[in-house]
Write a protein that holds these residues in place. Structure first.
Motif, PDB file in Angstrom:
ATOM      1  N   THR A 190       0.812  -1.213   0.000  1.00 30.83           N
ATOM      2  CA  THR A 190       0.000   0.000   0.000  1.00 30.83           C
ATOM      3  C   THR A 190       0.852   1.272   0.000  1.00 30.83           C
ATOM      4  O   THR A 190       0.312   2.370   0.185  1.00 30.83           O
ATOM      5  CB  THR A 190      -0.939   0.006   1.220  1.00 30.83           C
ATOM      6  N   LYS A 191       2.170   1.077  -0.155  1.00 31.74           N
ATOM      7  CA  LYS A 191       3.117   2.198  -0.236  1.00 31.74           C
ATOM      8  C   LYS A 191       3.077   3.068   1.030  1.00 31.74           C
ATOM      9  O   LYS A 191       3.009   4.305   0.973  1.00 31.74           O
ATOM     10  CB  LYS A 191       2.833   3.038  -1.478  1.00 31.74           C
ATOM     11  N   ARG A 192       3.130   2.376   2.177  1.00 35.84           N
ATOM     12  CA  ARG A 192       3.130   3.078   3.458  1.00 35.84           C
ATOM     13  C   ARG A 192       4.315   2.603   4.296  1.00 35.84           C
ATOM     14  O   ARG A 192       4.200   2.357   5.491  1.00 35.84           O
ATOM     15  CB  ARG A 192       1.831   2.804   4.222  1.00 35.84           C
ATOM     16  N   GLU A 193       5.468   2.493   3.655  1.00 34.47           N
ATOM     17  CA  GLU A 193       6.644   1.998   4.363  1.00 34.47           C
ATOM     18  C   GLU A 193       6.997   2.869   5.567  1.00 34.47           C
ATOM     19  O   GLU A 193       7.406   2.363   6.628  1.00 34.47           O
ATOM     20  CB  GLU A 193       7.851   1.905   3.436  1.00 34.47           C
ATOM     21  N   ALA A 194       6.824   4.197   5.433  1.00 30.21           N
ATOM     22  CA  ALA A 194       7.150   5.101   6.538  1.00 30.21           C
ATOM     23  C   ALA A 194       6.247   4.825   7.743  1.00 30.21           C
ATOM     24  O   ALA A 194       6.707   4.810   8.893  1.00 30.21           O
ATOM     25  CB  ALA A 194       6.999   6.554   6.093  1.00 30.21           C
ATOM     26  N   ARG A 195       4.972   4.560   7.451  1.00 26.95           N
ATOM     27  CA  ARG A 195       4.040   4.248   8.548  1.00 26.95           C
ATOM     28  C   ARG A 195       4.415   2.923   9.219  1.00 26.95           C
ATOM     29  O   ARG A 195       4.320   2.778  10.437  1.00 26.95           O
ATOM     30  CB  ARG A 195       2.617   4.156   7.969  1.00 26.95           C
ATOM     31  N   TRP A 196       4.896   1.968   8.435  1.00 23.17           N
ATOM     32  CA  TRP A 196       5.333   0.689   8.996  1.00 23.17           C
ATOM     33  C   TRP A 196       6.536   0.876   9.911  1.00 23.17           C
ATOM     34  O   TRP A 196       6.579   0.331  11.022  1.00 23.17           O
ATOM     35  CB  TRP A 196       5.663  -0.295   7.872  1.00 23.17           C
ATOM     36  N   ASN A 197       7.490   1.631   9.463  1.00 23.90           N
ATOM     37  CA  ASN A 197       8.687   1.860  10.268  1.00 23.90           C
ATOM     38  C   ASN A 197       8.336   2.560  11.577  1.00 23.90           C
ATOM     39  O   ASN A 197       8.893   2.234  12.642  1.00 23.90           O
ATOM     40  CB  ASN A 197       9.702   2.693   9.485  1.00 23.90           C
ATOM     41  N   GLU A 198       7.405   3.497  11.501  1.00 22.15           N
ATOM     42  CA  GLU A 198       6.981   4.212  12.703  1.00 22.15           C
ATOM     43  C   GLU A 198       6.301   3.244  13.676  1.00 22.15           C
ATOM     44  O   GLU A 198       6.566   3.269  14.881  1.00 22.15           O
ATOM     45  CB  GLU A 198       6.015   5.327  12.318  1.00 22.15           C
ATOM     46  N   PHE A 199       5.432   2.384  13.140  1.00 21.88           N
ATOM     47  CA  PHE A 199       4.755   1.411  13.996  1.00 21.88           C
ATOM     48  C   PHE A 199       5.754   0.452  14.626  1.00 21.88           C
ATOM     49  O   PHE A 199       5.683   0.154  15.831  1.00 21.88           O
ATOM     50  CB  PHE A 199       3.718   0.613  13.191  1.00 21.88           C
ATOM     51  N   LEU A 200       6.687  -0.069  13.825  1.00 22.78           N
ATOM     52  CA  LEU A 200       7.628  -1.063  14.330  1.00 22.78           C
ATOM     53  C   LEU A 200       8.498  -0.475  15.442  1.00 22.78           C
ATOM     54  O   LEU A 200       8.763  -1.150  16.456  1.00 22.78           O
ATOM     55  CB  LEU A 200       8.504  -1.601  13.193  1.00 22.78           C
ATOM     56  N   ASP A 201       8.929   0.777  15.273  1.00 18.90           N
ATOM     57  CA  ASP A 201       9.732   1.419  16.322  1.00 18.90           C
ATOM     58  C   ASP A 201       8.937   1.493  17.625  1.00 18.90           C
ATOM     59  O   ASP A 201       9.466   1.190  18.715  1.00 18.90           O
ATOM     60  CB  ASP A 201      10.145   2.824  15.882  1.00 18.90           C
ATOM     61  N   GLY A 202       7.709   1.902  17.552  1.00 16.28           N
ATOM     62  CA  GLY A 202       6.880   1.999  18.750  1.00 16.28           C
ATOM     63  C   GLY A 202       6.618   0.624  19.364  1.00 16.28           C
ATOM     64  O   GLY A 202       6.606   0.473  20.595  1.00 16.28           O
ATOM     65  N   PHE A 203       6.414  -0.383  18.524  1.00 17.24           N
ATOM     66  CA  PHE A 203       6.162  -1.741  18.986  1.00 17.24           C
ATOM     67  C   PHE A 203       7.373  -2.272  19.747  1.00 17.24           C
ATOM     68  O   PHE A 203       7.247  -2.853  20.836  1.00 17.24           O
ATOM     69  CB  PHE A 203       5.837  -2.638  17.784  1.00 17.24           C
ATOM     70  N   LEU A 204       8.584  -2.066  19.180  1.00 17.78           N
ATOM     71  CA  LEU A 204       9.806  -2.538  19.829  1.00 17.78           C
ATOM     72  C   LEU A 204      10.037  -1.823  21.151  1.00 17.78           C
ATOM     73  O   LEU A 204      10.498  -2.429  22.138  1.00 17.78           O
ATOM     74  CB  LEU A 204      10.991  -2.333  18.896  1.00 17.78           C
ATOM     75  N   ASP A 205       9.707  -0.563  21.188  1.00 22.80           N
ATOM     76  CA  ASP A 205       9.905   0.205  22.418  1.00 22.80           C
ATOM     77  C   ASP A 205       8.955  -0.278  23.521  1.00 22.80           C
ATOM     78  O   ASP A 205       9.359  -0.418  24.683  1.00 22.80           O
ATOM     79  CB  ASP A 205       9.672   1.689  22.127  1.00 22.80           C
ATOM     80  N   ARG A 206       7.699  -0.550  23.153  1.00 20.76           N
ATOM     81  CA  ARG A 206       6.715  -0.985  24.146  1.00 20.76           C
ATOM     82  C   ARG A 206       7.055  -2.355  24.722  1.00 20.76           C
ATOM     83  O   ARG A 206       6.775  -2.634  25.888  1.00 20.76           O
ATOM     84  CB  ARG A 206       5.304  -1.051  23.530  1.00 20.76           C
ATOM     85  N   HIS A 207       7.651  -3.206  23.933  1.00 24.00           N
ATOM     86  CA  HIS A 207       7.876  -4.589  24.347  1.00 24.00           C
ATOM     87  C   HIS A 207       9.366  -4.927  24.459  1.00 24.00           C
ATOM     88  O   HIS A 207       9.759  -6.081  24.307  1.00 24.00           O
ATOM     89  CB  HIS A 207       7.204  -5.551  23.357  1.00 24.00           C
ATOM     90  N   SER A 208      10.163  -3.909  24.771  1.00 25.05           N
ATOM     91  CA  SER A 208      11.622  -4.116  24.821  1.00 25.05           C
ATOM     92  C   SER A 208      12.041  -5.067  25.947  1.00 25.05           C
ATOM     93  O   SER A 208      13.128  -5.653  25.892  1.00 25.05           O
ATOM     94  CB  SER A 208      12.327  -2.770  24.993  1.00 25.05           C
ATOM     95  N   ARG A 209      11.224  -5.234  26.968  1.00 30.00           N
ATOM     96  CA  ARG A 209      11.597  -6.092  28.088  1.00 30.00           C
ATOM     97  C   ARG A 209      11.235  -7.571  27.875  1.00 30.00           C
ATOM     98  O   ARG A 209      11.576  -8.412  28.687  1.00 30.00           O
ATOM     99  CB  ARG A 209      10.925  -5.592  29.371  1.00 30.00           C
ATOM    100  N   LEU A 210      10.495  -7.857  26.788  1.00 28.01           N
ATOM    101  CA  LEU A 210      10.109  -9.249  26.516  1.00 28.01           C
ATOM    102  C   LEU A 210      11.206  -9.925  25.706  1.00 28.01           C
ATOM    103  O   LEU A 210      11.233  -9.868  24.482  1.00 28.01           O
ATOM    104  CB  LEU A 210       8.758  -9.290  25.765  1.00 28.01           C
TER     105      LEU A 210
END
Length: 543
Positions: free
Chosen positions: A509-529
Motif C-alpha cells: 500500500t506504499k506506506r513503508e514510513a508508517r510501517w517503520n513508525e509502527f515497528l519502532d513503537g512496537f519494539l519500544d513498548r515490548h523491549s523487556r520481553l
C-alpha cells in the motif's frame, strides 16, 4: 491427481474384495465414520491408492490399495482391516458417483441373486392370470396397474426388505410389462416405484388408511437404505418432463395419480407414528414437474385446493397437518395467491416437523418460470422461516444471486434479509459480502467478532488483500497485540508471523514510513520481553 473413474467390472470386483476382506460389523462402523464426516485430506496418490486422515480417538493416517485391499495400512491399533479403511472406501464410492451402501452392504451384495430382465415365470393358474393381466396394461386404469403390481410382488413378500428386494421387485414389474407410449411408460414406472416403496414402509404391505395399527413401527437399517434409493430414483424420474401434450389421453391416469398420492399424503398426516412423510414429497414432485408444465389454466389448481380443504376439515385436531398445509400453500402459489400461500406456510412452520427443504421447494418453480419479482418476495418471506433451523443456506443464497442477476434492484432486500437471519446466516452472509465486493462490511464483522487471521486460510483472505489490502491492517494489528498478551513462546512466534505479513501489506500500500513508525513503537513498548525479541530476530525483523 484427478481420479480415474472405475468401470462397472472394476466396481463389481472391488465390492467382491470388500466382502472378502471386511466383516459386516467393521463395514457398519466404517459407514458411521463416513456419515459423521470424519475423513480429512482425502487424496488419490495414484489411480489405485488412496491416502486419507481419519478422525478416531486420534487422527489415523490410512492408506488403501484398491487393487489389493489386504495390503492397505492404517495407523490405528487394529492389525487387520479396520473401520477407518472401510470409511475411506465409502468416500471413494461417493467420489466415483457409485452407491455408498454397496460398500456398507458388500457382504450381502456378493450373495445377491441375478436380477432377471423379465418377471420370473410363474407356474400354474397364477402365471396364466398374470399373463392375461399384463396384456391388459395398455388400457388399464392406475388402480388396475397397482393390483397387477401387487400380484407380481407376492412371491417376494417373505424376503428381507433390502436394496436387493427393491431391485428384484422393480425388475419383475417392469420386465413383464408390454411396450407403452412414452407418457404411459413414465406413469407406469412411477407407480412401480411407488408400489415397491409402499411394500417397504408399510407393515405387511397394508395401506395406511386401512386402520392397521403401526404403533412403534420403524423401518430397519437395510430397509431404510432401500427406501432412500427408491426416493432418489423417483426424484430423478420426476425431474424429467411428462410428455402429456403428445398424449392427452393419459390425463385420466394423471388425475388418478393425483388422487392416489393425495390420499397417501393425508394418510401419513393421520398416522403420527410414522418416522417421516415418505410419499408427501412425491405429491409435490408430481405437481411441480409433471402437471404444472402441462397446464395452461388455473382450473385444476383450484379444484385440488377444494379437495385439500375438504380433507383438512375431516382431519382430527390432533393430527400433524404440516404436509396438508404445504400442499394448500403450493396450490395458492400456482394460483398466484402469494399472501394466502405464505400464511399457510407460516402456520406450518409454527409446528415441529417442517424440514427446511420443504420451504426451499417453493423457490424452485419460481426460478424455473423466471418470475424474478415473485422470487425476490418469496426469498424475503421464507428467509425468517429458515432462521430457526440448522440448514446449509448455500442453495438459498444461489436463488438470491439468480434474482439479483436479472433484477439488480433486489440487492438491498438480500442484505436486509440475510442480516435479519443472523446468527444462523452468518456463514453465507459473509460469503455473499465477499462475492459482492463488500470488503469493509466483511472486515467490520471479523473485527467486531474477535476473529483472528489464523481462523482463515490464506486463500480466504486473498480477495480482500487483492481488492482492499488496507482493510487487513487493523485486522492483523489487533491479532498481533493479542498474541503478545499471551506472553508465551507460541504467541510470540504467531505475532512475528503476522508482523511479517503486515510489513508486506504496508509495502504493497506504499506506506513503508508508517510501517517503520509502527515497528519502532512496537519494539519500544515490548523491549523487556526477551523471548519476543529473540523471535523478532529469528524473523529478521530486527538485527
Amino acid at each position: 491427481m484427478q481420479p480415474t473413474y472405475m468401470d462397472d467390472a472394476g466396481w463389481d470386483k472391488l465390492i467382491s474384495e470388500v466382502a472378502q476382506s471386511f466383516d459386516d460389523l467393521t463395514l457398519k462402523r466404517g459407514f458411521q465414520y463416513y456419515k459423521q464426516k470424519r475423513l480429512h485430506a482425502f487424496k488419490m496418490m495414484t489411480d489405485r491408492e488412496i491416502m486419507c486422515i481419519v478422525e478416531g480417538r486420534e487422527d489415523y493416517v490410512t492408506a488403501v490399495k484398491l487393487d489389493h485391499l489386504p495390503e492397505s495400512r492404517c495407523g490405528c491399533p487394529v492389525s487387520g482391516m479396520c473401520k477407518h479403511m472401510a470409511a475411506v472406501l465409502m468416500q471413494y464410492a461417493e467420489d466415483q458417483e457409485r452407491p455408498v451402501h454397496s460398500i456398507a452392504n458388500a457382504k450381502a451384495l456378493v450373495d445377491r441373486p441375478k436380477i432377471p430382465a423379465k418377471a420370473p415365470a410363474v407356474p400354474g393358474r397364477r402365471g396364466e392370470q398374470l399373463k392375461k393381466l399384463a396384456a391388459l396394461i395398455p388400457g388399464a386404469t392406475v388402480q388396475q396397474w397397482r393390483e397387477y403390481m401387487a400380484l407380481i410382488l407376492e412371491p417376494l413378500i417373505h424376503t428381507v426388505r433390502n436394496p436387493q428386494y427393491a431391485d428384484r421387485g422393480l425388475a419383475a414389474i417392469t420386465g413383464a410389462a408390454p411396450k407403452l407410449s412414452p407418457a404411459a411408460g413414465k406413469l407406469f414406472k412411477l407407480h412401480a416405484h411407488l408400489c415397491v416403496l409402499e411394500s417397504l414402509i408399510k407393515p405387511g404391505g397394508q395401506p395406511l388408511a386401512a386402520g392397521l395399527s403401526t404403533l412403534s413401527y420403524s423401518v430397519g437399517y437395510y430397509t431404510s437404505i432401500a427406501v432412500s434409493d427408491l426416493q432418489k430414483q423417483i426424484l430423478q424420474m420426476m425431474k424429467q418432463s411428462l410428455p402429456l401434450a403428445e398424449a392427452p389421453e393419459e390425463w385420466p391416469r394423471v388425475y388418478d395419480t393425483i388422487a392416489y398420492l393425495r390420499g397417501e399424503m393425508l394418510a401419513e398426516v393421520r398416522d403420527r407414528s410414522r418416522e417421516q412423510p415418505y410419499l408427501a414429497n412425491c405429491y409435490s414432485l408430481l405437481w411441480n414437474h409433471w402437471i404444472t408444465p402441462n397446464l395452461s389454466g388455473p382450473e385444476l389448481y383450484a379444484k385440488e385446493l377444494v379437495e385439500l380443504k375438504q380433507a383438512g376439515e375431516a382431519l382430527s385436531t390432533s393430527a400433524s397437518r404440516h404436509a396438508l398445509l404445504l400442499a394448500e400453500s403450493r396450490m395458492h402459489v400456482f394460483l398466484h395467491e402469494d399472501a394466502a400461500a405464505m400464511e399457510k406456510l407460516r402456520t406450518a412452520a409454527e409446528h415441529p416437523g417442517l424440514h427446511p427443504q420443504e420451504v426451499m421447494d417453493f423457490l424452485s418453480p419460481l426460478a424455473g418460470a423466471r418470475q424474478w419479482e415473485r422470487l425476490t418476495d418469496w426469498l424475503a418471506m421464507t428467509g425468517p422461516l429458515l432462521s430457526s433451523r440448522l440448514y446449509n443456506l448455500q442453495d438459498y443464497a444461489e436463488y438470491w444471486d439468480d434474482a439479483i442477476h436479472y433484477l439488480p434492484e433486489a440487492e438491498p432486500r438480500m442484505w436486509e434479509t440475510l442480516s435479519g437471519m443472523l446468527p444462523l446466516s452468518r456463514e453465507i452472509y459473509e460469503e455473499q459480502l465477499l462475492a459482492y465486493g463488500k470488503w469493509q462490511e466483511w472486515m467490520d464483522i471479523q473485527l467486531s467478532s474477535g476473529h483472528r487471521p489464523a481462523d482463515f486460510r490464506v486463500s480466504d483472505l486473498q480477495p480482500v488483500e487483492k481488492n482492499a489490502p488496507e482493510l487487513l491492517l487493523p485486522f492483523y494489528h489487533q491479532a498481533v497485540e493479542r498474541f503478545v498478551l499471551e506472553k508465551n513462546r507460541h504467541g510470540y512466534k504467531a505475532a512475528v508471523k503476522l508482523l511479517k505479513r503486515l510489513a508486506k501489506l504496508y509495502k504493497k500500500t506504499k506506506r513503508e514510513a508508517r510501517w517503520n513508525e509502527f515497528l519502532d513503537g512496537f519494539l519500544d513498548r515490548h523491549s523487556r520481553l526477551r523471548a519476543l525479541q529473540e523471535e523478532l530476530r529469528k524473523g529478521k525483523l530486527i538485527p
